[in-house]
Design a protein around this motif. Structure first.
Motif, PDB file in Angstrom:
ATOM      1  N   GLY A   1      50.406  32.996  -0.501  1.00  0.00           N
ATOM      2  CA  GLY A   1      50.515  32.485  -1.973  1.00  0.00           C
ATOM      3  C   GLY A   1      48.857  32.120  -2.272  1.00  0.00           C
ATOM      4  N   ARG A   2      48.124  32.974  -3.147  1.00  0.00           N
ATOM      5  CA  ARG A   2      47.052  32.439  -3.686  1.00  0.00           C
ATOM      6  C   ARG A   2      47.011  32.014  -5.079  1.00  0.00           C
ATOM      7  N   ASP A   3      46.339  30.600  -5.186  1.00  0.00           N
ATOM      8  CA  ASP A   3      46.148  30.081  -6.676  1.00  0.00           C
ATOM      9  C   ASP A   3      47.514  29.968  -7.233  1.00  0.00           C
TER      10      ASP A   3
ATOM     11  N   PRO B   1      50.865  22.136  -7.916  1.00  0.00           N
ATOM     12  CA  PRO B   1      49.857  23.165  -7.678  1.00  0.00           C
ATOM     13  C   PRO B   1      48.821  23.586  -8.661  1.00  0.00           C
TER      14      PRO B   1
ATOM     15  N   MET C   1      40.004  30.159   0.995  1.00  0.00           N
ATOM     16  CA  MET C   1      40.385  28.901   0.976  1.00  0.00           C
ATOM     17  C   MET C   1      41.645  28.400  -0.020  1.00  0.00           C
ATOM     18  N   ARG C   2      41.601  29.250  -1.078  1.00  0.00           N
ATOM     19  CA  ARG C   2      42.764  28.954  -2.178  1.00  0.00           C
ATOM     20  C   ARG C   2      44.121  29.418  -1.668  1.00  0.00           C
ATOM     21  N   THR C   3      44.398  29.794  -0.431  1.00  0.00           N
ATOM     22  CA  THR C   3      45.565  30.709  -0.102  1.00  0.00           C
ATOM     23  C   THR C   3      46.435  29.577   0.893  1.00  0.00           C
ATOM     24  N   MET C   4      47.673  30.061   0.452  1.00  0.00           N
ATOM     25  CA  MET C   4      48.660  29.223   1.406  1.00  0.00           C
ATOM     26  C   MET C   4      49.344  30.307   2.048  1.00  0.00           C
TER      27      MET C   4
ATOM     28  N   THR D   1      54.284  27.586  -3.045  1.00  0.00           N
ATOM     29  CA  THR D   1      54.522  28.795  -2.643  1.00  0.00           C
ATOM     30  C   THR D   1      55.863  29.440  -2.216  1.00  0.00           C
TER      31      THR D   1
ATOM     32  N   ASP E   1      50.533  17.386  -3.422  1.00  0.00           N
ATOM     33  CA  ASP E   1      50.985  16.348  -3.181  1.00  0.00           C
ATOM     34  C   ASP E   1      49.750  15.250  -2.438  1.00  0.00           C
TER      35      ASP E   1
ATOM     36  N   SER F   1      45.278  17.443  -5.676  1.00  0.00           N
ATOM     37  CA  SER F   1      46.077  18.529  -6.174  1.00  0.00           C
ATOM     38  C   SER F   1      47.252  18.483  -5.121  1.00  0.00           C
TER      39      SER F   1
ATOM     40  N   ASN G   1      44.468  24.842   4.522  1.00  0.00           N
ATOM     41  CA  ASN G   1      42.938  25.101   4.610  1.00  0.00           C
ATOM     42  C   ASN G   1      42.994  26.229   5.617  1.00  0.00           C
TER      43      ASN G   1
END
Ligand code: SAH
Length: 548
Positions: free
Chosen positions: A490-492, A305, A515-518, A415, A376, A374, A460
């Protein structure tokens, strides 16, 4: 290999940089929190041992005793013995500690010259003759170390010596030369010498088109009276590049394997046939890297990550060994720092197939190439693009490349670990990007995954070009799942700006996501409870699931 220079504090940085200037490609390792250098480490002992075991020359700017204590556990076992030196942090002393046969005294002299001090050389032969007779330069190998030690003892005992053959590096040495000497240093590919001879073998023999059989190659050399140490490499036709048995043969002989459409030497040589094997014997040591090319290597890696500590050691090694690194600029930067000799090819995030083709072009020319993703590399990332490019290609050179995929910690797993275990039961990973698949497919899959009561991990989830898709996806999920369903954002994760949020499906709004969030949406059994000392709850999905 270029040296690693280790420092414990900022007081040593100036000296470290002065030493570094003499060794292009070398890196300064600094103890994190105390000093910022090229690479940071958290534990001196483990960093030192890791580098030692990877056979990296080590220059530690600290007390010699610290270095000795840290490496002591490794000294009993045979294996790598790179040069190890302790240097005073103010540059006033240079102390070679280990690696006499790996050229530690040569390094000590070079570093001492750069720092304008006298090196603390303690090796008798080295002091007397100004060179280590048992440590010939690259291109030459000592025949027998034990015999070599006895030979140097006799020299130190006062005997004279003569030199037979071409040994330019001994010209400056202060050896007690005499034409009629009893002792002799002989530079030759011959396997056998007399008792009074120190044999040093030039690596000047190349086996042409050899079979994938190390024992046979050794027998052919022995039958020709040639020392196995004189073997510089194996040279084979390019179409054999993917032959694993051949690579294993070269590995077991400890020599490089090179490929060429015309397997022949490019320097003056003669060819001798021994037991059906062709041996090319050059007049000078063979510069193996100028001969044909190596099998190129393409490694697709996942960095995890973000934080370097979540990157697998195998990935770090591949990055160290890379000559070319390709990827989206953000990830290439994340994968660094790189040495000046490593070529970085940054590209736009959307050019995946073009990047893959470029990677194969480079690897097919014999280079060691790494493609970074980034998380896997096999999860919505480069590994599939690389394989797609390969399958579409009919170029045999691409198919001969040594291709490997090395896994990483994917964003959903990183995350989930932060939050507890929301993916502790069955779950589904889905990308909400409709760049590469129609939106209808995404909706259909969401509907079925929700019906199946799987926890959902959205990759995404949203972007400027895709503003409405997440809202629509949540509508689909809400048809089957209650507003109380636990949601983790989870962000960044693993990066400096890391932020973890636990909320519910009822409260979740697309504005909370970028876009940087799960986005992890729990199943009907996902639970949360207070975590001591934290405003964010623990979240988990139990292993068991109620029956009908
Ligand atoms: N191969 C990557 C995924 C690439 S898709 C992996 O396995 O993680 C890119 C999406 O992954 C982003 O839009 C975001 O949803 C998620 N992502 C990647 N890195 C992340 C991180 N550090 N924290 C949170 N989400 C991340």
């Amino acid at each position: 290999m270029s040296p690693a220079i280790l420092i414990l504090g900022s007081g040593a940085l100036t000296t470290a940089r002065r030493i570094q200037a003499s060794y292009p490609g070398s890196q300064v390792y600094g103890l994190n929190e105390r000093v910022t250098a090229d690479i940071s480490y958290s534990d001196f002992g483990s960093q030192l041992r890791e580098l030692y075991q990877s056979n990296r020359p080590l220059i530690a700017l600290c007390a010699a005793g610290i270095v000795i204590r840290c490496l002591a556990p490794l000294l009993h076992t045979k294996g790598a013995e790179p040069p190890v030196l302790a240097v005073a942090e103010d540059g006033s002393a240079v102390v070679p500690l280990l690696g006499g046969l790996a050229g530690v005294n040569v390094l000590a002299r070079e570093i001492a010259a750069a720092l304008d001090v006298a090196p603390a050389i303690t090796t008798s032969g080295e002091l007397r003759f100004d060179t280590c007779v048992l440590n010939p330069p690259s291109g030459y190998v000592l025949g027998d170390i034990e015999q070599g030690k006895r030979f140097v003892s006799s020299l130190l005992g006062g005997q004279n010596v003569s030199i037979d053959g071409d040994a330019p590096w001994l010209e400056q040495a202060r050896l007690p030369l005499a034409a009629d000497a009893h002792l002799r240093i002989r530079i030759s590919t011959d396997a056998q010498g007399s008792a009074d001879e120190l044999l040093i073998h030039p690596r000047s023999v190349v086996a042409l088109n050899p079979p994938a059989d190390a024992a046979r190659i050794q027998q052919s050399l022995a039958a020709a009276g040639i020392s196995a140490h004189a073997l510089a490499g194996l040279l084979c036709p390019r179409e054999q590049m993917a032959d694993n048995a051949l690579h294993a043969t070269a590995d077991s002989l400890g020599v490089p394997l090179r490929f060429s459409d015309q397997p022949t030497l490019n320097a003056p040589h003669r060819v001798l046939e021994s037991q059906g094997l062709q041996l090319a014997i050059a007049e000078q040591p063979v510069v193996i890297h100028s001969l044909g090319q190596a099998r190129g290597r393409l490694t697709v890696v996942g960095l995890g990550p973000g934080a370097a500590e979540f990157t697998a050691p195998a990935v770090k090694r591949a990055l160290q060994e890379a000559q070319d690194v390709l990827g989206y600029e953000t990830y290439v930067t994340m994968a660094g720092p790189f040495r000046a000799d490593q070529v970085l090819h940054n590209s736009d995030n959307r050019e995946e197939l073009a990047r893959s083709r470029h990677a194969f072009e480079l690897a097919a020319s014999g280079r060691r190439v790494v493609v970074v993703s980034s998380g896997d590399p096999g999860v919505f990332a480069m590994a599939a693009a690389v394989l797609e490019a390969l399958e579409a290609s009919s170029d045999p050179h691409w198919h001969s490349v040594e291709l490997q995929v090395l896994p990483g910690v994917s964003a959903s797993l990183a995350t989930a670990a932060k939050a507890g275990a929301p993916l502790g039961h069955d779950f589904c990973m889905i990308s909400l990007s409709d760049n590469l698949k129609p939106w209808e497919v995404i909706e259909l899959r969401l509907k079925h995954a929700t019906l199946a009561d799987l926890a959902l991990a959205f990759y995404n989830p949203i972007s400027r070009a895709r503003p409405w898709q997440l809202g629509r996806a949540l509508d689909v999920v809400r048809e089957q799942r209650s507003p109380e369903t636990v949601v983790v954002l989870g962000r960044d994760i693993g990066r400096p700006a890391e932020a973890l949020t636990v909320t519910t499906l009822g409260e979740l709004r697309p504005e909370m996501v970028d876009m940087r969030t799960m986005v992890i949406i729990g199943s009907s059994t996902t639970r949360r409870f207070a975590k001591a000392g934290s405003a964010v709850d623990w979240v988990y999905t139990p292993r068991s699931y109620p029956g009908p």
